[in-house]
Each structure stands twice: as C-alpha cells, then as structure tokens.
Design a protein around this motif. Structure first.
Motif, PDB file in Angstrom:
ATOM      1  N   GLU A 146      -4.235   5.305   0.879  1.00 25.65           N
ATOM      2  CA  GLU A 146      -5.423   4.484   0.647  1.00 25.65           C
ATOM      3  C   GLU A 146      -6.047   4.177   1.994  1.00 25.65           C
ATOM      4  O   GLU A 146      -5.403   3.606   2.862  1.00 25.65           O
ATOM      5  CB  GLU A 146      -5.079   3.156  -0.032  1.00 25.65           C
ATOM      6  N   GLN A 147      -7.274   4.596   2.175  1.00 22.95           N
ATOM      7  CA  GLN A 147      -8.044   4.134   3.320  1.00 22.95           C
ATOM      8  C   GLN A 147      -8.963   3.048   2.768  1.00 22.95           C
ATOM      9  O   GLN A 147      -9.789   3.313   1.895  1.00 22.95           O
ATOM     10  CB  GLN A 147      -8.857   5.245   3.967  1.00 22.95           C
ATOM     11  N   VAL A 148      -8.770   1.829   3.226  1.00 22.07           N
ATOM     12  CA  VAL A 148      -9.509   0.688   2.683  1.00 22.07           C
ATOM     13  C   VAL A 148     -10.982   0.838   3.065  1.00 22.07           C
ATOM     14  O   VAL A 148     -11.319   0.979   4.242  1.00 22.07           O
ATOM     15  CB  VAL A 148      -8.905  -0.640   3.188  1.00 22.07           C
ATOM     16  N   ALA A 149     -11.839   0.818   2.065  1.00 23.07           N
ATOM     17  CA  ALA A 149     -13.269   1.080   2.267  1.00 23.07           C
ATOM     18  C   ALA A 149     -13.949   0.032   3.134  1.00 23.07           C
ATOM     19  O   ALA A 149     -14.783   0.352   3.975  1.00 23.07           O
ATOM     20  CB  ALA A 149     -13.982   1.195   0.921  1.00 23.07           C
ATOM     21  N   GLU A 150     -13.605  -1.229   2.926  1.00 23.42           N
ATOM     22  CA  GLU A 150     -14.172  -2.333   3.713  1.00 23.42           C
ATOM     23  C   GLU A 150     -13.052  -2.869   4.602  1.00 23.42           C
ATOM     24  O   GLU A 150     -12.054  -3.401   4.110  1.00 23.42           O
ATOM     25  CB  GLU A 150     -14.716  -3.433   2.795  1.00 23.42           C
ATOM     26  N   THR A 151     -13.213  -2.718   5.895  1.00 25.76           N
ATOM     27  CA  THR A 151     -12.163  -3.054   6.863  1.00 25.76           C
ATOM     28  C   THR A 151     -11.676  -4.487   6.726  1.00 25.76           C
ATOM     29  O   THR A 151     -10.507  -4.774   6.972  1.00 25.76           O
ATOM     30  CB  THR A 151     -12.677  -2.776   8.293  1.00 25.76           C
ATOM     31  N   ALA A 152     -12.538  -5.402   6.328  1.00 26.64           N
ATOM     32  CA  ALA A 152     -12.138  -6.803   6.193  1.00 26.64           C
ATOM     33  C   ALA A 152     -11.322  -7.067   4.929  1.00 26.64           C
ATOM     34  O   ALA A 152     -10.763  -8.151   4.773  1.00 26.64           O
ATOM     35  CB  ALA A 152     -13.368  -7.704   6.225  1.00 26.64           C
ATOM     36  N   ASP A 153     -11.218  -6.073   4.018  1.00 30.47           N
ATOM     37  CA  ASP A 153     -10.462  -6.245   2.781  1.00 30.47           C
ATOM     38  C   ASP A 153      -9.002  -5.846   2.961  1.00 30.47           C
ATOM     39  O   ASP A 153      -8.666  -5.007   3.802  1.00 30.47           O
ATOM     40  CB  ASP A 153     -11.065  -5.393   1.651  1.00 30.47           C
ATOM     41  N   GLU A 154      -8.137  -6.415   2.130  1.00 34.29           N
ATOM     42  CA  GLU A 154      -6.726  -6.057   2.127  1.00 34.29           C
ATOM     43  C   GLU A 154      -6.521  -4.760   1.347  1.00 34.29           C
ATOM     44  O   GLU A 154      -7.312  -4.429   0.462  1.00 34.29           O
ATOM     45  CB  GLU A 154      -5.902  -7.174   1.481  1.00 34.29           C
ATOM     46  N   PRO A 155      -5.429  -4.053   1.649  1.00 34.89           N
ATOM     47  CA  PRO A 155      -5.124  -2.857   0.860  1.00 34.89           C
ATOM     48  C   PRO A 155      -4.633  -3.238  -0.528  1.00 34.89           C
ATOM     49  O   PRO A 155      -4.320  -4.403  -0.796  1.00 34.89           O
ATOM     50  CB  PRO A 155      -4.013  -2.177   1.673  1.00 34.89           C
ATOM     51  N   ASN A 156      -4.519  -2.258  -1.392  1.00 36.28           N
ATOM     52  CA  ASN A 156      -4.001  -2.459  -2.743  1.00 36.28           C
ATOM     53  C   ASN A 156      -2.468  -2.394  -2.672  1.00 36.28           C
ATOM     54  O   ASN A 156      -1.869  -1.333  -2.828  1.00 36.28           O
ATOM     55  CB  ASN A 156      -4.554  -1.392  -3.686  1.00 36.28           C
ATOM     56  N   TYR A 157      -1.850  -3.529  -2.418  1.00 36.25           N
ATOM     57  CA  TYR A 157      -0.394  -3.594  -2.253  1.00 36.25           C
ATOM     58  C   TYR A 157       0.331  -3.083  -3.491  1.00 36.25           C
ATOM     59  O   TYR A 157       1.308  -2.336  -3.388  1.00 36.25           O
ATOM     60  CB  TYR A 157       0.059  -5.035  -1.974  1.00 36.25           C
ATOM     61  N   GLU A 158      -0.126  -3.498  -4.659  1.00 38.26           N
ATOM     62  CA  GLU A 158       0.542  -3.142  -5.900  1.00 38.26           C
ATOM     63  C   GLU A 158       0.571  -1.631  -6.097  1.00 38.26           C
ATOM     64  O   GLU A 158       1.604  -1.067  -6.477  1.00 38.26           O
ATOM     65  CB  GLU A 158      -0.114  -3.823  -7.107  1.00 38.26           C
ATOM     66  N   ALA A 159      -0.533  -0.956  -5.845  1.00 41.22           N
ATOM     67  CA  ALA A 159      -0.584   0.509  -6.019  1.00 41.22           C
ATOM     68  C   ALA A 159       0.338   1.206  -5.020  1.00 41.22           C
ATOM     69  O   ALA A 159       1.043   2.156  -5.382  1.00 41.22           O
ATOM     70  CB  ALA A 159      -2.019   1.003  -5.852  1.00 41.22           C
ATOM     71  N   ALA A 160       0.357   0.741  -3.796  1.00 44.00           N
ATOM     72  CA  ALA A 160       1.207   1.351  -2.782  1.00 44.00           C
ATOM     73  C   ALA A 160       2.684   1.171  -3.131  1.00 44.00           C
ATOM     74  O   ALA A 160       3.483   2.109  -3.013  1.00 44.00           O
ATOM     75  CB  ALA A 160       0.914   0.748  -1.415  1.00 44.00           C
ATOM     76  N   LEU A 161       3.052  -0.014  -3.589  1.00 49.39           N
ATOM     77  CA  LEU A 161       4.454  -0.292  -3.892  1.00 49.39           C
ATOM     78  C   LEU A 161       4.881   0.348  -5.215  1.00 49.39           C
ATOM     79  O   LEU A 161       6.069   0.651  -5.395  1.00 49.39           O
ATOM     80  CB  LEU A 161       4.677  -1.798  -3.913  1.00 49.39           C
ATOM     81  N   ALA A 162       3.946   0.584  -6.115  1.00 47.69           N
ATOM     82  CA  ALA A 162       4.279   1.181  -7.411  1.00 47.69           C
ATOM     83  C   ALA A 162       4.859   2.576  -7.259  1.00 47.69           C
ATOM     84  O   ALA A 162       5.714   2.983  -8.060  1.00 47.69           O
ATOM     85  CB  ALA A 162       3.050   1.213  -8.322  1.00 47.69           C
ATOM     86  N   VAL A 163       4.444   3.333  -6.265  1.00 46.84           N
ATOM     87  CA  VAL A 163       4.965   4.691  -6.082  1.00 46.84           C
ATOM     88  C   VAL A 163       6.401   4.686  -5.568  1.00 46.84           C
ATOM     89  O   VAL A 163       7.065   5.719  -5.554  1.00 46.84           O
ATOM     90  CB  VAL A 163       4.072   5.556  -5.164  1.00 46.84           C
ATOM     91  N   LEU A 164       6.887   3.536  -5.162  1.00 49.66           N
ATOM     92  CA  LEU A 164       8.258   3.430  -4.651  1.00 49.66           C
ATOM     93  C   LEU A 164       9.282   3.199  -5.756  1.00 49.66           C
ATOM     94  O   LEU A 164      10.475   3.382  -5.555  1.00 49.66           O
ATOM     95  CB  LEU A 164       8.353   2.302  -3.627  1.00 49.66           C
ATOM     96  N   ALA A 165       8.807   2.790  -6.925  1.00 51.76           N
ATOM     97  CA  ALA A 165       9.718   2.454  -8.032  1.00 51.76           C
ATOM     98  C   ALA A 165      10.342   3.685  -8.637  1.00 51.76           C
ATOM     99  O   ALA A 165       9.863   4.771  -8.570  1.00 51.76           O
ATOM    100  CB  ALA A 165       8.972   1.653  -9.089  1.00 51.76           C
TER     101      ALA A 165
END
Length: 165
Positions: A146-165
């Motif tokens: 995920e490259q965050v589109a707006e630099t001031a926004d946080e990344p999508n933590y849930e989506a990133a961590l979901a691939v680890l399950a």
C-alpha cells in the motif's frame, strides 16, 4: 513513478512499489546502534515494512506506535519501521515511547528509497520516503503493498495485518 499528495498537493516518487508476487528488492538499513540490517537477516519470517517520511511527524509516529502494538500479537512476524531519519532520532523517539516490539532501519545511506520506488522526486519532501506498507512472506515474496495516497493519512493497518493471519 507514482503520484501521492501532501495536504492535497500532488508530488511524484521515483518509481512504484514492488508488485505483489515479486521478490522484494534486497536492502541494507542502519539500525539505532549504527549496525546494518539486511533483508536476508529476516529470511524465514514474515516481514512488515512500515515506511514513512519522518518519525518526527504525528502520522509517522502514530504508525510506529500502532505497528509496535500489533507486532506483539503475531508469532514469526517482524516489523521494520523505515525512514530516512538518522538512527539517533529514531532511538530517541523509540526510547521515549517505550517502542520495543518493532525494529527500525534508516535509509539515510542506502538505495532503499530508489529500490522500492518510494523516494519523493518532487515537492518539499524530496529525498524522504513516501508513506507505504510492504508485507513479505517467509521467502521474501511481496504479499501486500500500500502506498498511502495522501501522505498525511495513516496506512490501512487492518489490511496489512490481515495478510499475516
């Protein structure tokens, strides 16, 4: 080249993130003790690269805190928080915040930003890294980006961590 924004103003990066399914580019980053950490050091474990412009901004600091909290819940997973900050600044922040479940790596003397397509090439953040998350499997294959589109926004933590399950 990718386009991201900072408070709505568009800026370019030097490239694009590695594709899902590809082998992650090798890297060398500098740890807080000034030793070098490489991608090969994490072979056999899943790896989350939490990449951001600077530890001394609110959103970047929040991402380090959130990944620090999340990392403790996953066995066989490592998190590296990557920025161009000097290792001394990262050590100060992590010490003051009690950050101890993630590793840190500075790209200040490496080609990490170019290799991952994340160095800003235009705008006031030239030379710093664009905010992104890259997740690798045990063999160094890219399984999420995920490259965050707006630099001031946080990344999508849930989506990133979901691939680890």
């Amino acid at each position: 080249m990718s386009t991201v924004t900072l408070k709505g103003t568009a800026f370019e990066t030097v490239g694009s993130l590695p594709a899902v399914g590809s082998t992650a580019p090798a890297f060398e980053l500098v740890k807080t003790d000034l030793s070098v950490v490489t991608l090969a050091d994490y072979k056999g474990a899943k790896l989350v690269l939490n990449i951001f412009p600077s530890i001394d901004t609110p959103t970047c600091a929040t991402s380090v805190r959130k990944f620090n909290e999340s990392a403790a819940a996953f066995k066989g997973v490592n998190v590296i928080c990557v920025s161009a900050d000097l290792p001394f600044a990262v050590a100060r922040f992590c010490g003051a915040e009690g950050i101890d479940n993630v590793d840190t790596g500075s790209s200040f003397r490496s080609t990490f930003g170019e290799d991952y397509g994340l160095n800003f090439s235009t705008g006031p953040l030239v030379g710093l890294l664009s905010r992104a998350v890259v997740v690798l499997d045990e063999n160094g294959k890219v399984i999420y980006t995920e490259q965050v589109a707006e630099t001031a926004d946080e990344p999508n933590y849930e989506a990133a961590l979901a691939v680890l399950a």
